[in-house]
Motif scaffolding. Sequence first.
Motif, PDB file in Angstrom:
ATOM      1  N   CYS A   1      49.067   8.578 -14.897  1.00  0.00           N
ATOM      2  CA  CYS A   1      50.202   9.332 -14.350  1.00  0.00           C
ATOM      3  C   CYS A   1      51.083   9.876 -15.472  1.00  0.00           C
ATOM      4  N   SER A   2      51.259   9.090 -16.519  1.00  0.00           N
ATOM      5  CA  SER A   2      52.062   9.551 -17.650  1.00  0.00           C
ATOM      6  C   SER A   2      51.439  10.766 -18.321  1.00  0.00           C
ATOM      7  N   LEU A   3      50.101  10.806 -18.373  1.00  0.00           N
ATOM      8  CA  LEU A   3      49.414  11.950 -18.965  1.00  0.00           C
ATOM      9  C   LEU A   3      49.678  13.242 -18.197  1.00  0.00           C
ATOM     10  N   GLN A   4      50.067  13.095 -16.943  1.00  0.00           N
ATOM     11  CA  GLN A   4      50.297  14.261 -16.082  1.00  0.00           C
ATOM     12  C   GLN A   4      51.766  14.400 -15.710  1.00  0.00           C
TER      13      GLN A   4
ATOM     14  N   GLY B   1      48.798  -5.032 -11.012  1.00  0.00           N
ATOM     15  CA  GLY B   1      48.852  -6.378 -10.458  1.00  0.00           C
ATOM     16  C   GLY B   1      49.652  -6.529  -9.185  1.00  0.00           C
ATOM     17  N   TYR B   2      50.373  -5.498  -8.783  1.00  0.00           N
ATOM     18  CA  TYR B   2      51.201  -5.579  -7.589  1.00  0.00           C
ATOM     19  C   TYR B   2      50.901  -4.381  -6.686  1.00  0.00           C
ATOM     20  N   GLY B   3      51.461  -4.407  -5.477  1.00  0.00           N
ATOM     21  CA  GLY B   3      51.273  -3.286  -4.572  1.00  0.00           C
ATOM     22  C   GLY B   3      49.974  -3.374  -3.794  1.00  0.00           C
ATOM     23  N   PRO B   4      49.699  -2.371  -2.970  1.00  0.00           N
ATOM     24  CA  PRO B   4      48.550  -2.430  -2.055  1.00  0.00           C
ATOM     25  C   PRO B   4      47.196  -2.499  -2.740  1.00  0.00           C
ATOM     26  N   VAL B   5      47.063  -1.946  -3.947  1.00  0.00           N
ATOM     27  CA  VAL B   5      45.777  -2.004  -4.656  1.00  0.00           C
ATOM     28  C   VAL B   5      45.941  -2.628  -6.041  1.00  0.00           C
ATOM     29  N   GLY B   6      47.039  -3.359  -6.247  1.00  0.00           N
ATOM     30  CA  GLY B   6      47.388  -3.841  -7.577  1.00  0.00           C
ATOM     31  C   GLY B   6      46.359  -4.705  -8.251  1.00  0.00           C
ATOM     32  N   ARG B   7      45.559  -5.436  -7.473  1.00  0.00           N
ATOM     33  CA  ARG B   7      44.582  -6.358  -8.060  1.00  0.00           C
ATOM     34  C   ARG B   7      43.149  -5.846  -7.950  1.00  0.00           C
ATOM     35  N   ARG B   8      42.993  -4.616  -7.537  1.00  0.00           N
ATOM     36  CA  ARG B   8      41.656  -4.073  -7.321  1.00  0.00           C
ATOM     37  C   ARG B   8      40.979  -3.751  -8.646  1.00  0.00           C
ATOM     38  N   PRO B   9      39.676  -4.025  -8.763  1.00  0.00           N
ATOM     39  CA  PRO B   9      38.961  -3.599  -9.981  1.00  0.00           C
ATOM     40  C   PRO B   9      38.786  -2.089  -9.972  1.00  0.00           C
ATOM     41  N   CYS B  10      38.580  -1.517 -11.135  1.00  0.00           N
ATOM     42  CA  CYS B  10      38.428  -0.059 -11.195  1.00  0.00           C
ATOM     43  C   CYS B  10      37.710   0.335 -12.476  1.00  0.00           C
ATOM     44  N   ILE B  11      37.321   1.606 -12.513  1.00  0.00           N
ATOM     45  CA  ILE B  11      36.822   2.218 -13.735  1.00  0.00           C
ATOM     46  C   ILE B  11      37.595   3.513 -13.949  1.00  0.00           C
ATOM     47  N   ASP B  12      37.396   4.122 -15.094  1.00  0.00           N
ATOM     48  CA  ASP B  12      38.117   5.335 -15.471  1.00  0.00           C
ATOM     49  C   ASP B  12      38.041   6.399 -14.381  1.00  0.00           C
ATOM     50  N   MET B  13      36.847   6.629 -13.832  1.00  0.00           N
ATOM     51  CA  MET B  13      36.648   7.679 -12.843  1.00  0.00           C
ATOM     52  C   MET B  13      37.490   7.445 -11.589  1.00  0.00           C
ATOM     53  N   MET B  14      37.623   6.186 -11.176  1.00  0.00           N
ATOM     54  CA  MET B  14      38.456   5.875 -10.014  1.00  0.00           C
ATOM     55  C   MET B  14      39.919   6.209 -10.287  1.00  0.00           C
ATOM     56  N   ILE B  15      40.384   5.859 -11.477  1.00  0.00           N
ATOM     57  CA  ILE B  15      41.780   6.139 -11.826  1.00  0.00           C
ATOM     58  C   ILE B  15      42.019   7.642 -11.899  1.00  0.00           C
ATOM     59  N   GLN B  16      41.059   8.379 -12.465  1.00  0.00           N
ATOM     60  CA  GLN B  16      41.194   9.840 -12.479  1.00  0.00           C
ATOM     61  C   GLN B  16      41.376  10.374 -11.065  1.00  0.00           C
ATOM     62  N   ALA B  17      40.578   9.840 -10.127  1.00  0.00           N
ATOM     63  CA  ALA B  17      40.644  10.322  -8.751  1.00  0.00           C
ATOM     64  C   ALA B  17      41.970   9.956  -8.095  1.00  0.00           C
ATOM     65  N   GLU B  18      42.426   8.722  -8.281  1.00  0.00           N
ATOM     66  CA  GLU B  18      43.621   8.253  -7.577  1.00  0.00           C
ATOM     67  C   GLU B  18      44.923   8.725  -8.204  1.00  0.00           C
ATOM     68  N   SER B  19      44.876   9.082  -9.469  1.00  0.00           N
ATOM     69  CA  SER B  19      46.098   9.531 -10.141  1.00  0.00           C
ATOM     70  C   SER B  19      46.315  11.029 -10.018  1.00  0.00           C
ATOM     71  N   GLY B  20      45.347  11.748  -9.434  1.00  0.00           N
ATOM     72  CA  GLY B  20      45.482  13.194  -9.306  1.00  0.00           C
ATOM     73  C   GLY B  20      44.949  13.965 -10.489  1.00  0.00           C
ATOM     74  N   LEU B  21      44.328  13.268 -11.442  1.00  0.00           N
ATOM     75  CA  LEU B  21      43.880  13.937 -12.666  1.00  0.00           C
ATOM     76  C   LEU B  21      42.806  14.988 -12.404  1.00  0.00           C
ATOM     77  N   VAL B  22      42.077  14.857 -11.302  1.00  0.00           N
ATOM     78  CA  VAL B  22      41.016  15.824 -11.006  1.00  0.00           C
ATOM     79  C   VAL B  22      41.511  16.959 -10.116  1.00  0.00           C
ATOM     80  N   THR B  23      42.821  17.025  -9.894  1.00  0.00           N
ATOM     81  CA  THR B  23      43.368  18.114  -9.089  1.00  0.00           C
ATOM     82  C   THR B  23      42.940  19.464  -9.671  1.00  0.00           C
ATOM     83  N   GLY B  24      42.328  20.273  -8.857  1.00  0.00           N
ATOM     84  CA  GLY B  24      41.912  21.607  -9.295  1.00  0.00           C
ATOM     85  C   GLY B  24      40.599  21.651 -10.036  1.00  0.00           C
TER      86      GLY B  24
END
Length: 390
Positions: free
Chosen positions: A211-214, A135-158
């Motif tokens: 992020c907590s998962l990683q 809810g806060y920050g530069p993208v805090g109110r942006r809609p998303c799906i699981d795949m977007m969060i995986q990409a932005e959180s670094g979960l797909v690294t490697g």
Amino acid sequence: MTASPSHRPLDGFRVLDFTQNVAGPLAGTVLADLGAEVIKVEAPGGEAARRITSSRPGLEHVAPYFLPNNRGKKSVMIDLKSEEGLRQALALADTADVVLDGFRPGVMDRLGLGAETLQARNPRLVYAALSGYGGYGPVGRRPCIDMMIQAESGLVTGLRSGDGTPEFVRSTIVDAATGHVLAQAVLAALLNRERHGVADVVRVAMYDVACSLQSNSLTMAANTASNTPRPTDGRSPFATEPSGAFRCGDGDYLVLAAYVPKHWKKLTEVLGRPDLPADPRLADQRQRGLHRRELTAELTAALRAHAAAEWVEIFERAGLMATRVQTWREVVSSPQFAENQLAVTVTDGERAETVIRTPARYDSFTPAGTTPTPALGRHNDELLPPSGAA
């Protein structure tokens, strides 16, 4: 202790579920299993996940995102943008213990159903807000799906395909983890209310959960200078080698973890390579991490002697941790899956749905969510005030 269906932790609690897709509905299902009356609020036409069905022949009727996350609930259909719908939603919220909000931050406030409004009317209400980014920050109110969060959180690294395209964990892993975190947060808030009289506002962001998962990988990144070059020599980021998937003699893959010193020594003995610990490149955990390529080559050569399933038996007898990589079809057909009773059939008259249960089991009670997903608006007459009533 004999499980009893008559006493559950959330008996008598009412949850108003304004969530969609996976994370929020899963949290609602966890609460339903614990005995809560969970009322799913859907717009006219129902939530989109009802219409995300399988594309496989013969499974066109299966809605894999909706079925496992909405069993055991009641459904009301309300047009929240209408005066009548707002009145109906407010009347339900006045009787609720928990509201689950799965809209983008600010939407419920604009509808007249935000935390401040609802808690002013119902001071004991726990309000749980689920969002993508908080809810806060530069993208805090942006809609998303699981795949977007995986990409932005670094979960797909490697995780890359052969042509370099990023690969994603396909089972909406962030959604699922977020659902369980949200349910845990609601339970903590309810305990706080019961013990201390505090009706809290709970906020859970999918980005935070990802992020907590990683936390191990991100801890390393947070302690690494931004100008530090990324290693390109095949070294492991952690001193946990050998640990990973190795190809065996039949072409199948074995997942092996033998980084603890005693397990490493036992592994080399079982493989008939007691000389490996004497190699200075493989002498301790850190050195094995630094020389992962060389270690992998040695192990792969040794593992060609047997098929993956044979190695699993050999390693298990030696007290080592190893298993085959299994497909989803193999999982649901496996003895362990059956033993743990992970597939459950919920019924309502002649209607039956087979779903995957929530993971926790209890000695003192059986989960309550034993009815199929509700038809859209099935409980309107039971739960909503008559049209035009004050």
